[in-house]
Enzyme design. Structure first.
Site, PDB file in Angstrom:
ATOM      1  N   SER A  93     -29.290   8.668  31.045  1.00  7.63           N
ATOM      2  CA  SER A  93     -30.552   8.997  30.215  1.00  7.63           C
ATOM      3  C   SER A  93     -31.695   9.382  31.040  1.00  7.63           C
ATOM      4  CB  SER A  93     -30.795   7.808  28.916  1.00  7.63           C
ATOM      5  OG  SER A  93     -31.570   8.640  27.791  1.00  7.63           O
ATOM      6  N   GLU A 185     -48.437   2.586  26.155  1.00  8.27           N
ATOM      7  CA  GLU A 185     -49.082   3.759  26.123  1.00  8.27           C
ATOM      8  C   GLU A 185     -48.986   4.816  27.106  1.00  8.27           C
ATOM      9  OE1 GLU A 185     -53.416   2.888  26.528  1.00  8.27           O
ATOM     10  OE2 GLU A 185     -53.385   1.347  25.215  1.00  8.27           O
ATOM     11  N   HIS A 244     -24.180   6.422  23.291  1.00 10.51           N
ATOM     12  CA  HIS A 244     -25.221   6.844  24.299  1.00 10.51           C
ATOM     13  C   HIS A 244     -25.120   5.762  25.434  1.00 10.51           C
ATOM     14  CE1 HIS A 244     -28.619   8.387  26.068  1.00 10.51           C
ATOM     15  NE2 HIS A 244     -29.518   7.554  25.940  1.00 10.51           N
TER      16      HIS A 244
END
Length: 268
Positions: A93, A185, A244
């Site tokens: 990924s 963040e 996945h």
């Protein structure tokens, strides 16, 4: 060897095996090297397996930015710092896109490439991933909550049990406070870049395997052309009965497929 880039950050890592060729495994978004321990144990007799945590993930330092260019440089400096000249590289990924970037920019360092359920294309998963980040942020950590309480509250916003369990691997307790160890963040800010199309100047001509899950939509047939433009010696294989997370859903088939590819190319 002197590190190539001054902006690279030192990566935390785990290592399995003491003999054999070096295999670097790069994890995906929200993951860490720990997620690949079972796979490492399955091949530990044949390889030295290095599993670094990406920036803003696992126990590696947090950084304000996390482009693939930067993460590729992190990997190359990791190689330099551990005396690894030329390695086999596997990435899943997000880690697969990082691995592609390493191979395309530093082909002399990569003997072969294995890309797991990702392609060198732009993806439209921004809102899905942002939703997961927001769900973790909105729990109000680091106020005192037990692990069970955190998981219960997170389950109110995340229906998929396997994704919930995966995200919970990032919850730690530090000084009596529950907290997320990943840089939420920073990851949120970097999402547009992480989902973006790779725009390299070079190709990688080494042996390459793109290994996808038959029930996943990350390696579509229409992506094969772009794969072979950038990786002319590549093959594409899809594992049956998995999505996945191939190494978790079909661990034996995944390990056998990886090992067969390495044997075919004289690397095992």
């Amino acid at each position: 060897m002197t590190p190539t880039y001054l902006e690279a950050i030192p990566l935390n890592y785990r290592k399995y095996g003491d003999t054999g060729p070096d295999l670097i495994v790069l994890h995906g978004l929200f993951g860490s090297g720990k997620n690949w321990r079972s796979f490492a144990r399955s091949i530990v007799n044949d390889f030295q397996i290095w599993m670094p945590d990406a920036r803003n993930h696992g126990e590696s330092p947090h950084a304000e930015t996390m482009s693939y260019k930067e993460m590729a440089e992190d990997v190359v400096c990791f190689l330099d710092n551990n005396g690894l000249e030329r390695i086999m590289l596997l990435g899943h990924s997000m880690g697969g896109k990082t691995a592609m970037q390493v191979a395309l920019r530093f082909p002399e360092r990569v003997s072969c490439l294995i890309v797991v359920d990702i392609a060198p294309v732009q993806y439209e998963h921004f809102q899905k991933n942002l939703k997961l980040i927001r769900a973790m942020q909105e729990l109000g950590l680091p106020k005192i909550m037990t692990r069970a309480e955190v998981e219960k509250k997170l389950a109110d916003k995340i229906d998929e049990k396997h994704i919930l369990s995966f995200l919970m691997t990032n919850l730690i307790c530090k000084e009596g406070q529950s907290q997320w160890r990943i840089g939420l963040e920073q990851i949120a800010s970097g999402l547009p870049e992480l989902l973006n199309y790779l725009n390299p100047e070079n190709t990688f001509s080494g042996p390459t395997l793109f290994l996808g899950g038959a029930n996943s939509d990350y390696i579509k047939t229409e992506y094969h052309k772009q794969i072979r433009i950038l990786f002319p010696e590549s093959s594409v294989k899809m594992l049956k009965n998995c999505g996945h997370w191939l190494h978790v859903e079909q661990p034996e088939s995944f390990q056998k497929t990886v090992s067969a590819f390495l044997q075919q190319n004289g690397l095992l």
